[in-house]
Write an enzyme that holds these catalytic residues in place. Structure first.
Site, PDB file in Angstrom:
ATOM      1  N   GLY A   1       1.128   3.092   8.843  1.00  0.00           N
ATOM      2  CA  GLY A   1       2.263   2.290   9.295  1.00  0.00           C
ATOM      3  C   GLY A   1       2.100   0.818   8.972  1.00  0.00           C
ATOM      4  O   GLY A   1       1.023   0.346   8.598  1.00  0.00           O
TER       5      GLY A   1
ATOM      6  N   ALA B   1       0.818  -1.219   0.000  1.00  0.00           N
ATOM      7  CA  ALA B   1       0.000   0.000   0.000  1.00  0.00           C
ATOM      8  C   ALA B   1       0.849   1.264   0.000  1.00  0.00           C
ATOM      9  O   ALA B   1       0.312   2.367   0.046  1.00  0.00           O
ATOM     10  CB  ALA B   1      -0.925   0.002   1.217  1.00  0.00           C
ATOM     11  N   GLY B   2       2.162   1.083  -0.067  1.00  0.00           N
ATOM     12  CA  GLY B   2       3.040   2.255  -0.048  1.00  0.00           C
ATOM     13  C   GLY B   2       2.862   3.094  -1.301  1.00  0.00           C
ATOM     14  O   GLY B   2       2.394   2.611  -2.329  1.00  0.00           O
TER      15      GLY B   2
ATOM     16  N   ARG C   1       2.601  -8.119 -60.497  1.00  0.00           N
ATOM     17  CA  ARG C   1       1.592  -7.254 -61.098  1.00  0.00           C
ATOM     18  C   ARG C   1       2.343  -6.065 -61.647  1.00  0.00           C
ATOM     19  O   ARG C   1       2.970  -5.307 -60.920  1.00  0.00           O
ATOM     20  CB  ARG C   1       0.623  -6.811 -59.994  1.00  0.00           C
ATOM     21  CG  ARG C   1      -0.606  -6.127 -60.518  1.00  0.00           C
ATOM     22  CD  ARG C   1      -1.541  -5.804 -59.402  1.00  0.00           C
ATOM     23  NE  ARG C   1      -0.981  -4.759 -58.542  1.00  0.00           N
ATOM     24  CZ  ARG C   1      -1.578  -4.291 -57.457  1.00  0.00           C
ATOM     25  NH1 ARG C   1      -2.707  -4.805 -57.066  1.00  0.00           N
ATOM     26  NH2 ARG C   1      -1.024  -3.330 -56.752  1.00  0.00           N
TER      27      ARG C   1
ATOM     28  N   ARG D   1       9.326   8.024  -4.271  1.00  0.00           N
ATOM     29  CA  ARG D   1      10.710   8.214  -4.724  1.00  0.00           C
ATOM     30  C   ARG D   1      11.002   7.567  -6.080  1.00  0.00           C
ATOM     31  O   ARG D   1      12.056   7.783  -6.660  1.00  0.00           O
ATOM     32  CB  ARG D   1      11.689   7.693  -3.662  1.00  0.00           C
ATOM     33  CG  ARG D   1      11.863   8.681  -2.514  1.00  0.00           C
ATOM     34  CD  ARG D   1      12.816   8.160  -1.474  1.00  0.00           C
ATOM     35  NE  ARG D   1      12.233   7.076  -0.702  1.00  0.00           N
ATOM     36  CZ  ARG D   1      12.939   6.243   0.067  1.00  0.00           C
ATOM     37  NH1 ARG D   1      14.259   6.365   0.124  1.00  0.00           N
ATOM     38  NH2 ARG D   1      12.349   5.296   0.751  1.00  0.00           N
TER      39      ARG D   1
ATOM     40  N   LYS E   1       4.736   1.707  -7.306  1.00  0.00           N
ATOM     41  CA  LYS E   1       6.069   1.114  -7.132  1.00  0.00           C
ATOM     42  C   LYS E   1       6.085  -0.392  -7.378  1.00  0.00           C
ATOM     43  O   LYS E   1       6.932  -0.891  -8.121  1.00  0.00           O
ATOM     44  CB  LYS E   1       6.599   1.424  -5.730  1.00  0.00           C
ATOM     45  CG  LYS E   1       7.911   0.731  -5.437  1.00  0.00           C
ATOM     46  CD  LYS E   1       8.633   1.344  -4.267  1.00  0.00           C
ATOM     47  CE  LYS E   1       8.103   0.898  -2.942  1.00  0.00           C
ATOM     48  NZ  LYS E   1       8.978   1.382  -1.837  1.00  0.00           N
TER      49      LYS E   1
ATOM     50  N   SER F   1      11.531 -13.187 -53.715  1.00  0.00           N
ATOM     51  CA  SER F   1      12.010 -11.994 -53.008  1.00  0.00           C
ATOM     52  C   SER F   1      11.178 -10.765 -53.325  1.00  0.00           C
ATOM     53  O   SER F   1      10.663 -10.618 -54.430  1.00  0.00           O
ATOM     54  CB  SER F   1      13.455 -11.696 -53.410  1.00  0.00           C
ATOM     55  OG  SER F   1      14.264 -12.767 -53.033  1.00  0.00           O
TER      56      SER F   1
HETATM   57  C1  UD1 Z   1      10.577  -0.939   7.258  1.00  0.00           C
HETATM   58  C2  UD1 Z   1      10.790  -1.448   8.676  1.00  0.00           C
HETATM   59  C3  UD1 Z   1      12.282  -1.400   8.994  1.00  0.00           C
HETATM   60  C4  UD1 Z   1      13.029  -2.260   7.991  1.00  0.00           C
HETATM   61  C5  UD1 Z   1      12.726  -1.784   6.575  1.00  0.00           C
HETATM   62  C6  UD1 Z   1      13.293  -2.772   5.582  1.00  0.00           C
HETATM   63  C7  UD1 Z   1       8.824  -0.853  10.006  1.00  0.00           C
HETATM   64  C8  UD1 Z   1       8.235   0.099  10.977  1.00  0.00           C
HETATM   65  N1  UD1 Z   1      10.051  -0.597   9.614  1.00  0.00           N
HETATM   66  O1  UD1 Z   1      10.958   0.423   7.207  1.00  0.00           O
HETATM   67  O2  UD1 Z   1      12.520  -1.906  10.293  1.00  0.00           O
HETATM   68  O3  UD1 Z   1      14.425  -2.180   8.251  1.00  0.00           O
HETATM   69  O4  UD1 Z   1      11.307  -1.721   6.347  1.00  0.00           O
HETATM   70  O5  UD1 Z   1      13.150  -2.286   4.267  1.00  0.00           O
HETATM   71  O6  UD1 Z   1       8.161  -1.817   9.661  1.00  0.00           O
HETATM   72  N2  UD1 Z   1       3.386  -0.116   3.932  1.00  0.00           N
HETATM   73  C9  UD1 Z   1       2.023  -0.168   3.793  1.00  0.00           C
HETATM   74  N3  UD1 Z   1       1.256   0.674   4.541  1.00  0.00           N
HETATM   75  C10 UD1 Z   1       1.788   1.537   5.441  1.00  0.00           C
HETATM   76  C11 UD1 Z   1       3.180   1.585   5.580  1.00  0.00           C
HETATM   77  C12 UD1 Z   1       3.958   0.744   4.804  1.00  0.00           C
HETATM   78  O7  UD1 Z   1       1.499  -0.959   3.000  1.00  0.00           O
HETATM   79  O8  UD1 Z   1       1.016   2.234   6.085  1.00  0.00           O
HETATM   80  C13 UD1 Z   1       4.205  -1.029   3.133  1.00  0.00           C
HETATM   81  C14 UD1 Z   1       5.050  -0.320   2.101  1.00  0.00           C
HETATM   82  O9  UD1 Z   1       4.372  -0.274   0.852  1.00  0.00           O
HETATM   83  C15 UD1 Z   1       6.271  -1.194   2.014  1.00  0.00           C
HETATM   84  C16 UD1 Z   1       6.391  -1.770   3.406  1.00  0.00           C
HETATM   85  O10 UD1 Z   1       5.115  -1.650   4.000  1.00  0.00           O
HETATM   86  O11 UD1 Z   1       6.088  -2.262   1.111  1.00  0.00           O
HETATM   87  C17 UD1 Z   1       7.452  -1.076   4.263  1.00  0.00           C
HETATM   88  O12 UD1 Z   1       7.140   0.286   4.404  1.00  0.00           O
HETATM   89  P1  UD1 Z   1       8.265   1.389   4.343  1.00  0.00           P
HETATM   90  O13 UD1 Z   1       7.621   2.708   4.534  1.00  0.00           O
HETATM   91  O14 UD1 Z   1       9.110   1.187   3.146  1.00  0.00           O
HETATM   92  O15 UD1 Z   1       9.104   1.048   5.668  1.00  0.00           O
HETATM   93  P2  UD1 Z   1      10.603   1.416   5.980  1.00  0.00           P
HETATM   94  O16 UD1 Z   1      10.652   2.784   6.551  1.00  0.00           O
HETATM   95  O17 UD1 Z   1      11.451   1.103   4.819  1.00  0.00           O
END
Ligand code: UD1
Ligand code: MG
Length: 450
Positions: free
Chosen positions: A83, A13-14, A426, A18, A25, A391
């Protein structure tokens, strides 16, 4: 793992801001397969292995991709991005079904392997409540740090919340976790937001496990397997790692690859025995190459089946829907699209065959074009077995060239040619004033002194 059921939740859901792209993504590709597709392919399969994917609101495209790769996947929407623990709870209904093992993975770590998922599950069988996948990061900045005492994991500290001493730890959280199903929901529902970002951190599960008198542990893997993709540069790095893996697997399986570092494969490419691939070959998704086939240098192949002992290229472009029969030859500067070539067909030089069926043993001369598009619709060309197309002929579709028919060089064929018939060029001559005069007049005008 025999006997234990599992639920794997993949968080996707991210926003992936970037990546600087309008494509979400997890739909970006590595080795012609989406990042999400790679993770779903590695997640446990088969009976007793449920799958849930958490997607953002208005992300039907991500949900569709999940179901395309794994029709058994359930999808859940995380309406607000609060989160990783909050994202997991979007799939609460699936968790409540109570699988033995609950696995959590991220949709943006495409290099994860099926073996690692299995390794992570092993401690659960021995009574652990939680296992976390760890790795030694060359540069740990940004990752959660794994704080261990003996063989026990006591906490994960997110970078932003870590002390200087904790930041010196290089053992990092890969993001993949395995919970014992029976306590998972009770643990995850206790997670709060008391951290610097005010988010529900899944990583807080470790301290909750400890406070409940349960055990958490770490399984380590190499950094390459758990690289998360956040930028286009990281996407390119993951592509390089995946290509190296795919080439090695192909070489180990007996494929001759003359210059491996120049060959690009797809995650789903399949090879028979004694296949040879020359330099600078690009293979896209959906390609199978059968026993003894040779792909000569600088060829580009997508969604096509290359038959036994067939020869492709050099410099051939094989487009989707093409099937090349046993011993058939496609030579230099030939483009084939949705073309079925039966055994022994030769299309050796400078030719376009599209929406075409070519019968066994037919010979298509240099410069032949199947004119499949009239500006509005696509039409089919059918060429019978053993036919000879001289050809520089244009076969204006829809058209059928009979079995054993012979087309003289330079012909423009607009009507069906019966079996064994001869059709010749032709050659229409008009004495009316027309293009010839206009051309001469244009040249004369250009030659006038200024
Ligand atoms: C997270 C971990 C961190 C780890 C790192 C590895 C947590 C709090 N932290 O940090 O310890 O070292 O990954 O790459 O878990 N996502 C959702 N919904 C949300 C938030 C995130 O679906 O509300 C998904 C994102 O799409 C992604 C994954 O969860 O696929 C991780 O989220 P991201 O924000 O990348 O976490 P990091 O800060 O990288
Ligand atoms: Mg991340």
């Amino acid at each position: 793992m025999t006997g234990r059921t599992s639920l794997t939740i993949v968080l996707a859901a991210g926003e992936g801001t970037r990546m600087r792209s309008s494509t979400p993504k997890v739909l970006h590709q590595v080795a012609s397969q989406s990042l999400l597709g790679h993770v779903l392919a590695a997640a446990p399969h088969g009976a007793g292995s449920a799958l849930a994917v958490v997607v953002g609101p208005d992300r039907q495209d991500v949900a569709d991709e999940a179901r395309r790769v794994r029709p058994d996947a359930a999808t859940f929407i995380q309406h607000e991005r609060l989160g990783t623990a909050h994202a997991v709870l979007a799939a609460k209904d699936a968790i409540a079904k109570g699988a033995d093992d609950l696995l959590i993975a991220f949709g943006d770590t495409p290099l994860i392997s099926a073996e690692t998922f299995e390794r992570l599950r092993a401690p659960l069988k021995a009574g652990a409540a939680l296992t976390v996948l760890g790795f030694r990061a060359a540069d740990p900045t940004g990752y959660g740090r794994l704080l261990v005492e003996g063989d026990q994991l006591v906490a994960i500290r997110e970078h932003a919340d870590a002390t200087a001493a904790e930041r010196a730890v290089d053992l990092c959280n890969a993001g993949v976790m395995a919970f014992a199903g029976k306590t998972a929901l009770a643990i995850i529902e206790q997670i709060g937001t008391s951290n610097s970002k005010g988010e529900y951190y899944l990583t807080d599960a470790v301290e909750i496990v400890r406070s409940m008198g349960l055990r958490a542990s770490v399984i380590e893997t190499g950094e390459d397997e758990v690289r998360g993709i956040n930028t286009k540069a990281q996407l390119a790095e993951a592509e390089a790692i995946m290509q190296a893996r795919l080439r090695k697997a192909a070489l180990d399986a007996g494929v001759t690859i003359v210059a491996p570092e120049t060959v690009h494969l797809a995650a789903d490419t399949t090879f028979g025995n004694d296949v040879t691939i020359e330099q600078y070959v690009v293979i896209g998704p959906g390609v199978s190459i059968a026993d003894g086939a040779v792909i000569h240098a600088f060829s580009h192949i997508v969604q096509a089946a290359i038959g036994k002992k067939a020869s492709i290229g050099p410099y051939a472009r094989i487009r989707p829907g093409t099937s090349v029969g046993e011993g058939a030859r496609i030579g230099n500067f030939v483009e084939a699209k949705a073309a079925i070539l039966e055994a022994g067909v030769k299309v050796n030089h400078l030719t376009y065959v599209g929406d075409t069926h070519i019968g066994a043993g037919a010979n298509i001369g240099a410069g032949t074009i199947t004119c499949n598009y009239d500006g509005f619709n696509k039409h089919k060309t059918i060429i019978g077995a053993g036919a000879f197309v001289g050809s520089n002929s244009s076969l204006v579709a829809p058209v059928k060239i009979g079995t054993g028919a012979y087309i003289g060089s330079g012909s423009v064929i607009t009507r069906d040619v019966p079996d064994d018939a001869l059709a010749v060029e032709r050659n229409e001559v008009s004495t009316k004033e027309g293009w010839g005069k206009r051309f001469r007049d244009k040249n004369a005008a250009n030659k006038k002194p200024k």
